[in-house]
Design a protein around this motif. Structure first.
Motif, short mmCIF file in Angstrom:
data_model
loop_
_atom_site.label_atom_id
_atom_site.label_comp_id
_atom_site.label_asym_id
_atom_site.label_seq_id
_atom_site.Cartn_x
_atom_site.Cartn_y
_atom_site.Cartn_z
N MET A 1 -14.66 -2.69 -12.09
CA MET A 1 -13.92 -3.42 -11.07
C MET A 1 -13.20 -2.44 -10.13
N TRP A 2 -12.74 -1.31 -10.69
CA TRP A 2 -12.06 -0.32 -9.84
C TRP A 2 -13.03 0.21 -8.77
N ALA A 3 -14.28 0.45 -9.15
CA ALA A 3 -15.27 0.94 -8.18
C ALA A 3 -15.48 -0.10 -7.08
N MET A 4 -15.47 -1.36 -7.44
CA MET A 4 -15.60 -2.41 -6.43
C MET A 4 -14.42 -2.38 -5.47
N LEU A 22 -3.03 1.45 -7.19
CA LEU A 22 -2.74 0.99 -8.56
C LEU A 22 -1.88 -0.27 -8.55
N ARG A 23 -0.91 -0.31 -7.65
CA ARG A 23 -0.01 -1.45 -7.56
C ARG A 23 -0.75 -2.71 -7.09
N ARG A 24 -1.69 -2.53 -6.17
CA ARG A 24 -2.38 -3.67 -5.58
C ARG A 24 -3.64 -4.10 -6.33
N PHE A 25 -4.10 -3.26 -7.25
CA PHE A 25 -5.36 -3.52 -7.93
C PHE A 25 -5.37 -4.86 -8.66
N SER A 26 -4.28 -5.22 -9.30
CA SER A 26 -4.27 -6.49 -10.04
C SER A 26 -4.42 -7.68 -9.09
N LEU A 27 -3.84 -7.61 -7.89
CA LEU A 27 -4.02 -8.67 -6.91
C LEU A 27 -5.49 -8.79 -6.51
N PHE A 28 -6.09 -7.64 -6.23
CA PHE A 28 -7.49 -7.62 -5.85
C PHE A 28 -8.37 -8.17 -6.97
N LYS A 29 -8.13 -7.71 -8.18
CA LYS A 29 -8.93 -8.12 -9.33
C LYS A 29 -8.84 -9.62 -9.56
N ASP A 30 -7.64 -10.17 -9.50
CA ASP A 30 -7.47 -11.62 -9.68
C ASP A 30 -8.17 -12.40 -8.58
N ARG A 31 -8.06 -11.93 -7.35
CA ARG A 31 -8.71 -12.62 -6.24
C ARG A 31 -10.23 -12.55 -6.37
N ALA A 32 -10.76 -11.39 -6.74
CA ALA A 32 -12.21 -11.23 -6.90
C ALA A 32 -12.73 -12.13 -8.02
N ARG A 33 -12.03 -12.20 -9.12
CA ARG A 33 -12.46 -13.08 -10.22
C ARG A 33 -12.41 -14.54 -9.83
N SER A 34 -11.36 -14.92 -9.12
CA SER A 34 -11.23 -16.30 -8.66
C SER A 34 -12.37 -16.68 -7.72
N ILE A 35 -12.71 -15.79 -6.81
CA ILE A 35 -13.81 -16.05 -5.88
C ILE A 35 -15.13 -16.12 -6.63
N HIS A 36 -15.34 -15.24 -7.58
CA HIS A 36 -16.57 -15.26 -8.38
C HIS A 36 -16.70 -16.59 -9.13
N GLU A 37 -15.63 -17.04 -9.75
CA GLU A 37 -15.67 -18.32 -10.48
C GLU A 37 -15.94 -19.48 -9.53
N PHE A 38 -15.31 -19.47 -8.36
CA PHE A 38 -15.55 -20.53 -7.39
C PHE A 38 -17.02 -20.54 -6.97
N ASN A 39 -17.58 -19.37 -6.69
CA ASN A 39 -18.96 -19.29 -6.23
C ASN A 39 -19.95 -19.73 -7.30
N LYS A 40 -19.58 -19.63 -8.57
CA LYS A 40 -20.44 -20.10 -9.66
C LYS A 40 -20.35 -21.61 -9.84
N SER A 41 -19.39 -22.26 -9.19
CA SER A 41 -19.13 -23.68 -9.44
C SER A 41 -20.19 -24.61 -8.86
N GLY A 42 -21.06 -24.12 -8.00
CA GLY A 42 -22.11 -24.95 -7.45
C GLY A 42 -21.74 -25.69 -6.18
N LYS A 43 -20.60 -25.39 -5.61
CA LYS A 43 -20.21 -26.00 -4.33
C LYS A 43 -21.21 -25.58 -3.26
#
Length: 76
Positions: A1-4, A22-43
């Motif tokens: 995820m860090w490479a992304m 380092l401070r912002r990475f958790s925000l990025f990671k949470d947003r990326a995971r949320s987007i990935h889950e949304f895109n898998k939802s079939g909308k």
């Protein structure tokens, strides 16, 4: 995820020192995971990471205040 995150920074021209990343990475990671889950939802549409991917809502609203045209109140 860090490479992304590093690729995202390069793609969007975001320059941050290592401590800030380092401070912002958790925000990025949470947003990326949320987007990935949304895109898998079939909308019928998908979401993606944009240049605001590692910013807090407060930072986004401070840097880019919302623009709207208030509607006049209806007669009572």
């Amino acid at each position: 995820m860090w490479a992304m995150y590093e690729r995202w920074c390069v793609f969007h021209g975001v320059k941050r020192d290592h401590q800030d990343m380092l401070r912002r990475f958790s925000l990025f990671k949470d947003r990326a995971r949320s987007i990935h889950e949304f895109n898998k939802s079939g909308k019928p549409w998908t979401q993606g990471l944009n240049r605001f991917g590692d910013q807090t809502p407060e930072e986004r609203s401070r840097l880019y205040p919302p623009r709207f045209c208030p509607r006049p109140l209806a007669d009572q």
